[in-house]
Scaffold this motif. Structure first.
Motif, PDB file in Angstrom:
ATOM      1  N   LYS A  42     -53.683  87.740  14.048  1.00 43.05           N
ATOM      2  CA  LYS A  42     -54.631  88.073  15.208  1.00 43.05           C
ATOM      3  C   LYS A  42     -55.313  86.773  15.540  1.00 43.05           C
ATOM      4  O   LYS A  42     -55.690  86.502  16.529  1.00 43.05           O
ATOM      5  CB  LYS A  42     -55.570  89.065  14.546  1.00 43.05           C
ATOM      6  CG  LYS A  42     -55.160  90.375  14.590  1.00 43.05           C
ATOM      7  CD  LYS A  42     -56.297  91.453  14.143  1.00 43.05           C
ATOM      8  CE  LYS A  42     -56.862  91.383  13.200  1.00 43.05           C
ATOM      9  NZ  LYS A  42     -57.818  92.520  12.975  1.00 43.05           N
TER      10      LYS A  42
ATOM     11  N   TRP B 240     -52.781  84.613  17.905  1.00 40.12           N
ATOM     12  CA  TRP B 240     -52.425  85.284  19.175  1.00 40.12           C
ATOM     13  C   TRP B 240     -53.650  85.895  19.621  1.00 40.12           C
ATOM     14  O   TRP B 240     -53.398  86.413  20.973  1.00 40.12           O
ATOM     15  CB  TRP B 240     -51.434  86.410  18.957  1.00 40.12           C
ATOM     16  CG  TRP B 240     -49.997  85.866  18.336  1.00 40.12           C
ATOM     17  CD1 TRP B 240     -49.680  85.933  16.832  1.00 40.12           C
ATOM     18  CD2 TRP B 240     -49.113  84.934  18.852  1.00 40.12           C
ATOM     19  NE1 TRP B 240     -48.503  85.263  16.861  1.00 40.12           N
ATOM     20  CE2 TRP B 240     -48.107  84.596  17.781  1.00 40.12           C
ATOM     21  CE3 TRP B 240     -49.089  84.355  20.110  1.00 40.12           C
ATOM     22  CZ2 TRP B 240     -47.071  83.761  18.369  1.00 40.12           C
ATOM     23  CZ3 TRP B 240     -47.801  83.509  20.356  1.00 40.12           C
ATOM     24  CH2 TRP B 240     -46.711  83.240  19.531  1.00 40.12           C
TER      25      TRP B 240
ATOM     26  N   GLU C 286     -50.874  84.955  29.029  1.00 39.94           N
ATOM     27  CA  GLU C 286     -50.005  86.104  29.653  1.00 39.94           C
ATOM     28  C   GLU C 286     -48.599  85.498  30.084  1.00 39.94           C
ATOM     29  O   GLU C 286     -48.460  85.333  31.532  1.00 39.94           O
ATOM     30  CB  GLU C 286     -50.741  86.734  30.515  1.00 39.94           C
ATOM     31  CG  GLU C 286     -51.763  87.689  30.030  1.00 39.94           C
ATOM     32  CD  GLU C 286     -51.507  88.745  28.982  1.00 39.94           C
ATOM     33  OE1 GLU C 286     -50.224  89.232  29.370  1.00 39.94           O
ATOM     34  OE2 GLU C 286     -52.180  89.089  28.262  1.00 39.94           O
TER      35      GLU C 286
ATOM     36  N   LYS D 252     -45.203  86.020  24.871  1.00 40.52           N
ATOM     37  CA  LYS D 252     -44.834  87.487  24.586  1.00 40.52           C
ATOM     38  C   LYS D 252     -43.791  87.968  23.443  1.00 40.52           C
ATOM     39  O   LYS D 252     -43.762  88.476  22.571  1.00 40.52           O
ATOM     40  CB  LYS D 252     -44.658  88.284  25.816  1.00 40.52           C
ATOM     41  CG  LYS D 252     -45.931  88.547  26.457  1.00 40.52           C
ATOM     42  CD  LYS D 252     -45.823  89.282  27.727  1.00 40.52           C
ATOM     43  CE  LYS D 252     -47.113  89.834  28.537  1.00 40.52           C
ATOM     44  NZ  LYS D 252     -46.921  90.411  29.946  1.00 40.52           N
TER      45      LYS D 252
ATOM     46  N   LEU E  40     -44.827  86.403  20.221  1.00 36.94           N
ATOM     47  CA  LEU E  40     -45.639  87.387  19.643  1.00 36.94           C
ATOM     48  C   LEU E  40     -44.838  88.686  19.002  1.00 36.94           C
ATOM     49  O   LEU E  40     -45.137  89.137  17.814  1.00 36.94           O
ATOM     50  CB  LEU E  40     -46.582  88.022  20.734  1.00 36.94           C
ATOM     51  CG  LEU E  40     -47.417  89.188  19.966  1.00 36.94           C
ATOM     52  CD1 LEU E  40     -48.440  88.764  19.021  1.00 36.94           C
ATOM     53  CD2 LEU E  40     -48.241  89.777  21.338  1.00 36.94           C
TER      54      LEU E  40
ATOM     55  N   SER F 194     -43.817 101.949  18.046  1.00 34.50           N
ATOM     56  CA  SER F 194     -44.380 100.777  19.059  1.00 34.50           C
ATOM     57  C   SER F 194     -43.164  99.713  18.986  1.00 34.50           C
ATOM     58  O   SER F 194     -42.849  99.095  20.126  1.00 34.50           O
ATOM     59  CB  SER F 194     -45.674 100.203  18.535  1.00 34.50           C
ATOM     60  OG  SER F 194     -46.542 101.243  18.610  1.00 34.50           O
TER      61      SER F 194
ATOM     62  N   GLU G  80     -43.785  98.210  22.677  1.00 36.51           N
ATOM     63  CA  GLU G  80     -45.172  98.017  23.050  1.00 36.51           C
ATOM     64  C   GLU G  80     -45.851  97.270  21.825  1.00 36.51           C
ATOM     65  O   GLU G  80     -46.588  97.922  21.215  1.00 36.51           O
ATOM     66  CB  GLU G  80     -45.728  99.480  23.288  1.00 36.51           C
ATOM     67  CG  GLU G  80     -45.174  99.991  24.660  1.00 36.51           C
ATOM     68  CD  GLU G  80     -45.759 101.509  24.727  1.00 36.51           C
ATOM     69  OE1 GLU G  80     -46.373 101.866  23.634  1.00 36.51           O
ATOM     70  OE2 GLU G  80     -45.305 102.224  25.655  1.00 36.51           O
TER      71      GLU G  80
ATOM     72  N   SER H 121     -48.544  94.542  20.893  1.00 38.60           N
ATOM     73  CA  SER H 121     -49.719  93.710  21.272  1.00 38.60           C
ATOM     74  C   SER H 121     -50.362  92.727  19.854  1.00 38.60           C
ATOM     75  O   SER H 121     -49.871  93.190  18.872  1.00 38.60           O
ATOM     76  CB  SER H 121     -50.816  94.803  21.641  1.00 38.60           C
ATOM     77  OG  SER H 121     -51.391  95.568  20.577  1.00 38.60           O
ATOM     78  N   VAL H 122     -51.352  92.086  20.164  1.00 39.03           N
ATOM     79  CA  VAL H 122     -52.039  91.537  19.107  1.00 39.03           C
ATOM     80  C   VAL H 122     -52.815  92.292  17.863  1.00 39.03           C
ATOM     81  O   VAL H 122     -52.496  91.985  16.947  1.00 39.03           O
ATOM     82  CB  VAL H 122     -52.970  90.521  19.657  1.00 39.03           C
ATOM     83  CG1 VAL H 122     -53.761  89.907  18.602  1.00 39.03           C
ATOM     84  CG2 VAL H 122     -52.569  89.525  20.726  1.00 39.03           C
ATOM     85  N   TYR H 123     -53.120  93.510  18.396  1.00 39.86           N
ATOM     86  CA  TYR H 123     -53.684  94.547  17.509  1.00 39.86           C
ATOM     87  C   TYR H 123     -52.865  95.455  17.039  1.00 39.86           C
ATOM     88  O   TYR H 123     -53.322  96.714  16.619  1.00 39.86           O
ATOM     89  CB  TYR H 123     -54.863  94.891  18.037  1.00 39.86           C
ATOM     90  CG  TYR H 123     -55.914  94.022  18.916  1.00 39.86           C
ATOM     91  CD1 TYR H 123     -56.698  93.061  17.763  1.00 39.86           C
ATOM     92  CD2 TYR H 123     -55.766  93.554  20.252  1.00 39.86           C
ATOM     93  CE1 TYR H 123     -57.466  92.033  18.217  1.00 39.86           C
ATOM     94  CE2 TYR H 123     -56.826  92.630  20.430  1.00 39.86           C
ATOM     95  CZ  TYR H 123     -57.515  91.672  19.739  1.00 39.86           C
ATOM     96  OH  TYR H 123     -58.346  90.741  20.227  1.00 39.86           O
ATOM     97  N   ILE H 124     -51.778  95.413  16.988  1.00 36.01           N
ATOM     98  CA  ILE H 124     -50.792  96.521  16.678  1.00 36.01           C
ATOM     99  C   ILE H 124     -50.917  96.803  15.298  1.00 36.01           C
ATOM    100  O   ILE H 124     -50.627  98.019  14.721  1.00 36.01           O
ATOM    101  CB  ILE H 124     -49.163  96.040  16.956  1.00 36.01           C
ATOM    102  CG1 ILE H 124     -48.364  97.159  16.575  1.00 36.01           C
ATOM    103  CG2 ILE H 124     -48.812  94.836  16.230  1.00 36.01           C
ATOM    104  CD1 ILE H 124     -46.720  96.951  17.197  1.00 36.01           C
TER     105      ILE H 124
END
Length: 249
Positions: free
Chosen positions: A76, A79, A84, A89, A92, A125, A130, A132-135
């Motif tokens: 976290k 990233w 963007e 991406k 990540l 996910s 999908e 994200s940083v907080y997956i």
């Protein structure tokens, strides 16, 4: 075997009381108070505490929990300020897949003990892309609560925790000594400045008194001019000249 090792590592409260009795500063926080207020986050956010807690988890065969929690924290932080664009991406997603394969697949060496709901949601996910940083936040939170409610209470009764508490106490004593040294140095400098100011004012007063004394003495008759105009001699001078003239005649 595990129960035997935990029993050997049980905290001796008499040793804590012994440390408490060695504290000279009455305002200092005692090791017993430190132990009572100690939280899991205090331990794992401190480099020394994280080291001792990791050793404790190795004994309990659950070392993967702290490794995963740290890995997600680093993920976290790395990233959090991602730009963007497609390149970032992809990077990540690649890093997240590595973490997923290390901790959340059936064939990994450090598989986590998390609920099937969180495991299924993570799998969906990754399959849908999908990412994200907080997956990993739900999984990280569940692992944190697991350590907090299961491993951490036993850690607080271990000798490893006693060592950590002693390390905290040593840090506090050193910090207090440094602050006391700094305060003493500041007060010494202020005393020096005050003493220099007093000596300066004493000299000023001495010169003022000397000037007044000289002025007073100069005002006495033997120091004062008798009569006199601006350009001529005084009355005493004229009498002296007259007397001298008479004698000469």
């Amino acid at each position: 075997f595990l129960a035997l090792k935990l029993q050997r590592g049980s905290l001796n409260l008499q040793r804590l009381d012994l440390i408490d009795s060695e504290i000279d500063d009455p305002d200092a926080v005692s090791p017993t108070e430190i132990l009572k207020k100690l939280t899991l986050y205090d331990v794992i956010s401190d480099p020394v505490g994280a080291k001792y807690f990791s050793s404790h988890l190795r004994v309990e065969c659950s070392h993967e929990n702290i490794v995963f929690w740290r890995a997600v924290e680093n993920f976290k932080q790395k990233w959090a300020h991602m730009r963007e664009n497609e390149y970032d991406k992809e990077r990540l997603a690649s890093t997240a897949k590595i973490l997923y394969s290390q901790f959340l697949t059936g064939s990994c060496l450090m598989e986590l003990n998390i609920s099937s709901t969180i495991r299924d949601n993570l799998k969906k996910s990754f399959e849908s892309g999908e990412i994200s940083v907080y997956i990993f936040d739900p999984a990280q939170k569940e692992i944190y609560n697991l350590m907090k409610n299961d491993s951490f209470p036993r850690f607080k009764k271990s000798r490893l925790c006693l060592r950590f508490v002693k390390a905290i106490k040593k840090r506090q004593v050193e910090k207090a000594a440094e602050e006391k040294k700094r305060r003493n140095l500041g007060s010494h400098k202020s005393q020096e400045s005050q003493s220099s100011g007093k000596s300066g004012s004493f000299l000023d007063d001495s010169f003022t008194r000397l000037r007044r004394t000289l002025k007073k003495r100069m005002s006495l008759p033997r120091f004062r001019k008798v009569g006199g105009g601006s350009g001529g001699h005084g009355k005493g001078d004229s009498l002296l000249s007259a007397n001298s003239t008479g004698k000469m005649r």
